[in-house]
Motif scaffolding. Structure first.
Motif, short mmCIF file in Angstrom:
data_model
loop_
_atom_site.label_atom_id
_atom_site.label_comp_id
_atom_site.label_asym_id
_atom_site.label_seq_id
_atom_site.Cartn_x
_atom_site.Cartn_y
_atom_site.Cartn_z
N GLY A 148 0.80 -1.22 0.00
CA GLY A 148 0.00 0.00 0.00
C GLY A 148 0.83 1.27 0.00
O GLY A 148 2.05 1.25 0.14
N LEU A 149 0.12 2.39 -0.18
CA LEU A 149 0.75 3.70 -0.23
C LEU A 149 0.35 4.49 1.02
O LEU A 149 -0.78 4.95 1.14
CB LEU A 149 0.26 4.45 -1.49
CG LEU A 149 0.68 5.91 -1.62
CD1 LEU A 149 2.19 6.02 -1.86
CD2 LEU A 149 -0.09 6.56 -2.77
N PRO A 150 1.29 4.64 1.98
CA PRO A 150 0.95 5.40 3.19
C PRO A 150 0.68 6.86 2.85
O PRO A 150 1.29 7.42 1.94
CB PRO A 150 2.21 5.27 4.06
CG PRO A 150 2.92 4.07 3.53
CD PRO A 150 2.64 4.05 2.06
N THR A 151 -0.25 7.46 3.60
CA THR A 151 -0.61 8.85 3.32
C THR A 151 -0.33 9.76 4.52
O THR A 151 0.55 10.60 4.45
CB THR A 151 -2.10 8.95 2.94
OG1 THR A 151 -2.87 8.28 3.94
CG2 THR A 151 -2.36 8.33 1.59
N TYR A 152 -1.04 9.56 5.61
CA TYR A 152 -0.80 10.43 6.76
C TYR A 152 -1.27 9.74 8.04
O TYR A 152 -2.03 8.79 8.01
CB TYR A 152 -1.51 11.78 6.60
CG TYR A 152 -3.02 11.72 6.58
CD1 TYR A 152 -3.76 11.93 7.73
CD2 TYR A 152 -3.70 11.49 5.39
CE1 TYR A 152 -5.14 11.89 7.71
CE2 TYR A 152 -5.08 11.45 5.35
CZ TYR A 152 -5.80 11.65 6.52
OH TYR A 152 -7.17 11.61 6.50
N ARG A 153 -0.72 10.26 9.14
CA ARG A 153 -1.17 9.82 10.46
C ARG A 153 -2.12 10.89 10.98
O ARG A 153 -1.73 12.05 11.17
CB ARG A 153 0.03 9.65 11.39
CG ARG A 153 -0.35 9.37 12.83
CD ARG A 153 0.83 8.95 13.67
NE ARG A 153 1.13 7.54 13.48
CZ ARG A 153 1.56 6.72 14.45
NH1 ARG A 153 1.78 7.18 15.65
NH2 ARG A 153 1.80 5.45 14.20
N PRO A 154 -3.40 10.54 11.21
CA PRO A 154 -4.36 11.55 11.64
C PRO A 154 -4.00 12.14 13.01
O PRO A 154 -3.33 11.50 13.82
CB PRO A 154 -5.67 10.78 11.73
CG PRO A 154 -5.47 9.56 10.92
CD PRO A 154 -4.01 9.22 11.03
N VAL A 155 -4.46 13.34 13.20
CA VAL A 155 -4.24 14.06 14.46
C VAL A 155 -5.61 14.23 15.12
O VAL A 155 -6.59 14.52 14.44
CB VAL A 155 -3.63 15.44 14.15
CG1 VAL A 155 -3.75 16.37 15.33
CG2 VAL A 155 -2.17 15.28 13.72
N VAL A 156 -5.66 14.01 16.42
CA VAL A 156 -6.92 14.26 17.13
C VAL A 156 -6.75 15.53 17.95
O VAL A 156 -5.70 15.75 18.55
CB VAL A 156 -7.31 13.07 18.03
CG1 VAL A 156 -6.30 12.82 19.13
CG2 VAL A 156 -8.69 13.28 18.66
N SER A 157 -7.77 16.37 17.91
CA SER A 157 -7.69 17.63 18.66
C SER A 157 -8.62 17.59 19.86
O SER A 157 -9.80 17.27 19.73
CB SER A 157 -8.05 18.81 17.76
OG SER A 157 -7.02 18.98 16.80
N LEU A 158 -8.05 17.92 21.01
CA LEU A 158 -8.82 17.99 22.25
C LEU A 158 -8.91 19.46 22.65
O LEU A 158 -7.97 20.22 22.42
CB LEU A 158 -8.11 17.22 23.37
CG LEU A 158 -7.56 15.83 23.03
CD1 LEU A 158 -6.73 15.29 24.20
CD2 LEU A 158 -8.70 14.87 22.71
N ALA A 159 -10.04 19.85 23.21
CA ALA A 159 -10.18 21.24 23.66
C ALA A 159 -10.72 21.25 25.08
O ALA A 159 -11.55 20.40 25.43
CB ALA A 159 -11.13 22.01 22.74
N TRP A 160 -10.21 22.17 25.88
CA TRP A 160 -10.74 22.30 27.23
C TRP A 160 -10.68 23.76 27.65
O TRP A 160 -9.90 24.54 27.13
CB TRP A 160 -9.99 21.39 28.21
CG TRP A 160 -8.52 21.67 28.38
CD1 TRP A 160 -7.94 22.42 29.34
CD2 TRP A 160 -7.45 21.15 27.57
NE1 TRP A 160 -6.57 22.42 29.17
CE2 TRP A 160 -6.25 21.65 28.10
CE3 TRP A 160 -7.40 20.33 26.44
CZ2 TRP A 160 -5.00 21.35 27.53
CZ3 TRP A 160 -6.17 20.03 25.88
CH2 TRP A 160 -4.99 20.54 26.43
N ARG A 161 -11.55 24.07 28.57
CA ARG A 161 -11.62 25.43 29.10
C ARG A 161 -10.41 25.70 30.01
O ARG A 161 -9.88 24.76 30.62
CB ARG A 161 -12.89 25.54 29.93
CG ARG A 161 -13.82 26.63 29.56
CD ARG A 161 -15.13 26.45 30.29
NE ARG A 161 -15.96 25.49 29.59
CZ ARG A 161 -16.49 25.70 28.40
NH1 ARG A 161 -16.27 26.84 27.78
NH2 ARG A 161 -17.22 24.80 27.81
N ASP A 162 -10.01 26.94 30.11
CA ASP A 162 -8.84 27.20 30.97
C ASP A 162 -9.21 27.16 32.45
O ASP A 162 -8.37 27.42 33.32
CB ASP A 162 -8.13 28.50 30.60
CG ASP A 162 -9.02 29.71 30.73
OD1 ASP A 162 -10.15 29.55 31.26
OD2 ASP A 162 -8.61 30.80 30.32
N THR A 163 -10.46 26.83 32.73
CA THR A 163 -10.83 26.57 34.13
C THR A 163 -10.45 25.14 34.52
O THR A 163 -10.66 24.71 35.65
CB THR A 163 -12.35 26.74 34.33
OG1 THR A 163 -13.02 25.95 33.33
CG2 THR A 163 -12.75 28.19 34.18
#
Lengths: 305, 512
Positions: free
Chosen positions: B476-491
């Protein structure tokens, strides 16, 4: 009447088994649940062991007969994923679905009945035109999109109501609107047409001639006769809401039956799908039977003999 | 006026969950919910999301992606006569949530459960012959041959309390999980929420959560999850949609982390039928030159992917000198002509659709459009995950011959041995379960890599395979490693740990 009910119940049982047979075969054609239960690098021996443990190594007709036999004894199988009886898994979500469907229906009727009646009474007037516009929008905008709009504007921008979940009346408002949105359009148009016919009938002319107030003619006599096709729609939409609220349940993270069953379809969790189909089919049959029996109450000329 | 009335109504209607500990309660939202809360019945992926709350392994991976000793105080993997023995010394004084003390007997029990065929992970013990307990804190795992992946799986075993598991049975474990992990089970409403509380006797003070209670809401729909965060209903969300990452980065009072996932995406290039043009290496190279992977990463996944030549940086075998196939449609057409396809050819292209990877369907559609531009005319077949996972298996009938959007787990820190064993090694009883590729040169290299324990030799071997695989566009032809984004409040004070796809909740607290 009793013979009619027994006949309809028999037809219903055939419909339930028929629906089940179709789903039973179709889901097995769609892929192997063991492929989702085991790691992708599992060996064929692992596959065979798991198939055997789940009873999936038997011929399809045998699997179906065994399932029907067990179902008649109240055993609908165990979820492959959740380690609990499949019917329990579906039934514990039924209250949430019933709550949402009833709220959606109440919203739809609360809008459709006055809109349908008033647009017929004021045919060609601004109310009629507004109702037409509303009906057109209702049919053109899918419920899930309405749901997302409500979340963005009502929950996020205005912060009036919760965006998701179940718990309070507030949580119910937005999903009920999204679910009832489409039926409003159909019910409004159907009621308007029926009311237009009724309002031109001889007995309405007679009621006017004897001097009955117009409000009583419209809301007491004409509406009752125009309600027969509306009741049919109520039955169809309520059954659809109970069995097909999946998209709305996902959009609002509502823990209902539809979401559980559709997730089970993707996970190839056959027992849960089968339990869900049986439940949906039974609900559909019962609701339609109730609707048929209701005709006689609304219009005494209709008798089921 | 209307607005005020509606605001008052909203206040009345909205849930008001109050408690004495509200100040140290954190509410988070996950996009997916695992059915499993028993680690000996789980196979990874979403299954892991709740596991690291309750359970732990002998090793762990810390936020710097270093593998560290965890419940194992020490361990070694040494030859012993004809056998190979993993000797483990357990950390003493570790307690389960029910008060039991962790011992080697619990690992013996876990071993028996995990290698049971219904455990779903029995394959990880394919080279293991036995587990021998020496005393309360020492045991050996005896292998027929060394298995380099065992360490990559954190020594594979999970710490489960034997006496509790035996007493409550499978259903009891699912209903009320008990482990040594940082969080204790409180309650669960499937498809709604999981409530856990801090385990006061947790052994690792450095990694222990400070928040008293954690509520995990399940909100699968992206827009709804984002709305729940923006309205303040939840303090933390996973899976920020790629298209909204930039917006989130600019929100006041919001912190974000974009982190690599353990999955690598690639296009499988299968040629079971030898007449299939894809059997020719020049055609496969043409395919590699025809797809503008950088553009796909930038525009389709909004930069939320790490471009891979073969494996991502930090992964075993990563070679920074290896250049990707440049996007070069002219070169692609020339290679096709050289291979005897000057006007191109028709081919089946299977496009995976799954919510597990954001925009993966669109990535496939874009790639297939690039291919069409050079004459590789795709007959696109959309295929959902359940069907894909079945048809990807080399033993399946019918087979998927053609180009397939695919994903393969390499873990964090990455090790491609498992992935290559599955989709690069020739299909046999024990190897190449997803492989439609047969190149005898790879097979001994992969088998040696699996049993080579020395890190230096492993790195050299992996790099050799990487280069060969790249030249031949094999597996196969590798393409990319996905990134997961997490978000949280600064509290919220939160430090991401990589377990459970960065959903491990070790260091989390309300900001103080």
């Amino acid at each position: 009447m009793r013979r009619y009910i027994l006949h309809r119940l028999w037809q219903g049982a055939v419909a339930v088994v028929g629906a089940l047979l179709i789903v039973f075969v179709a889901q097995r054609l769609s892929g192997d649940p063991v492929a989702l239960l085991l790691p992708m690098d599992a060996t064929e021996a692992d596959f065979e062991a798991m198939r055997s443990a789940l009873g999936l190594d038997r011929p399809l007709p045998v699997q179906f007969v065994v399932f029907l036999r067990d179902a008649l004894l109240g055993d609908f199988g165990h979820s492959y994923l959740w380690n609990m009886p499949a019917m329990d898994l579906v039934l514990e979500r039924l209250p949430a679905t019933l709550e949402l469907a009833l709220a959606g229906l109440v919203f739809a009727l609360a809008l459709a009945v006055p809109l349908g009646v008033l647009s017929a009474v004021h045919r060609g007037g601004w109310i009629d035109n507004a109702a037409k516009l509303f009906a057109m929008l209702g049919q053109a905008m899918p419920g899930f999109w309405v749901g997302l709009l409500l979340i963005v504007f009502v929950a996020v921008q205005l912060q009036w109501l919760p965006a998701y979940g179940r718990g309070t009346v507030g949580h119910l408002v937005l999903p009920a609107i999204a679910l009832g949105w489409y039926p409003v359009a159909a019910m409004t148009r159907t009621l308007r047409s029926a009311m237009l016919d009724i309002m031109q009938s001889d007995y309405v002319r007679m009621e006017r001639a004897i001097g009955l107030p117009e409000r009583a003619i419209v809301w007491r006599f004409a509406l009752r006769n125009a309600a027969v096709p509306l009741v049919t729609l109520i039955g169809v939409y309520f059954a659809n809401m109970l069995g097909g609220a999946f998209v709305i349940e996902v959009v609002f993270a509502w823990p209902g039956v539809g979401r559980a069953v559709v997730e089970a379809v993707f996970a190839r969790d056959f027992p849960v799908v089968q339990a869900g189909v049986i439940l949906a089919a039974v609900i559909f049959v019962v609701v339609n039977l109730i609707v048929d029996l209701t005709y006689g109450l609304i219009d005494p000329r209709i008798r089921h003999e | 006026m209307m607005r005020r009335l509606a605001g008052a109504l909203a206040l009345t209607l909205a849930t008001a969950t109050g408690s004495a500990d509200e100040a140290s309660q954190v509410t988070v939202a996950f996009a997916a919910e695992p059915p499993q809360t028993d680690p000996t019945r789980a196979i990874g992926g979403v299954d892991e999301y709740f596991l690291t709350l309750f359970y732990e392994q002998l090793l762990n991976v810390d936020p710097n992606l270093d593998r560290v000793d965890w419940l194992a105080e020490s361990w070694s993997f040494e030859p012993s006569g004809t056998d190979h023995v993993l000797s483990v010394k357990l950390r003493e004084g570790v307690r389960f949530h029910n008060g039991d003390t962790l011992s080697a007997h619990d690992f013996r029990y876990a071993y028996e459960r995990q290698r049971d065929p219904v455990s779903r992970s029995a394959i990880r013990f394919r080279y293991v012959r036995d587990l021998v307990v020496h005393d309360e804190y020492r045991f050996d795992v005896v292998f027929d041959r060394p298995d380099a992946l065992f360490a990559h799986w954190n020594l594979a075993l999970w710490a489960v309390p034997r006496r509790y598991f035996e007493a409550v049975g499978d259903a009891g474990v699912q209903a009320h999980p008990v482990g040594t992990g940082p969080w204790k089970f409180v309650s669960r409403k499937p498809r709604e929420e999981l409530v856990v509380e801090r385990f006061e006797d947790y052994w690792n003070a450095d990694a222990a959560p400070r928040a008293k209670q954690l509520v995990i809401k399940i909100i699968p729909e992206d827009t709804t999850r984002v709305a729940a965060f923006k309205t303040g209903a939840v303090d933390w969300i996973d899976g920020v949609p790629p298209a909204q990452v930039a917006e989130f980065g600019g929100l006041p009072g919001v912190r974000m982390a974009s982190l690599p996932t353990p999955n690598n995406l690639y296009f499988a290039i299968n040629a079971v039928d030898p007449r299939n043009p894809l059997a020719d290496v020049r055609v496969r190279q043409a395919v590699a030159h025809a797809i503008d992977i950088d553009a796909i990463v930038e525009h389709i996944v909004h930069g939320q992917g790490i471009r891979t030549v073969q494996v991502a940086p930090g992964t075993l075998g990563y070679d920074p000198t290896l250049e990707p196939y440049a996007y070069d449609p002219v070169r692609a057409r020339a290679l096709l002509a050289e291979a005897g396809y000057p006007t191109g050819f028709n081919v089946n292209c299977y496009n995976l659709t799954t919510p597990r990877e954001p925009n993966i369907k669109e990535v496939g559609e874009a790639a297939f459009a690039f291919l069409r531009a050079v004459g590789v005319r795709c007959r696109i077949v959309q295929i959902e995950y359940g069907a894909w996972v079945y048809l990807m298996r080399a033993a399946s009938q019918p087979t998927m011959d053609g180009i397939i959007s695919a994903m393969g787990w390499q873990g964090l820190p990455g090790d491609p041995t498992d992935a290559w064993s599955s989709h690069l090694h020739t299909f046999t009883e024990q190897w190449g379960r997803l492989s439609y590729h047969a190149d005898p040169e790879f097979d001994p290299l992969i088998e040696t890599l699996r049993t080579t324990m020395d890190p230096t030799r492993r790195e050299a071997l992996a790099r050799r395979i990487v280069r060969l695989k790249h030249e031949r566009v094999a597996g196969g032809l590798p393409t990319y490693r996905p990134v997961v984004s997490l978000a949280w409040r600064d509290t919220i004070a939160f430090r991401p740990w990589p377990g459970a796809y960065w959903r491990s909740m070790y260091e989390i607290d309300v900001a103080r």
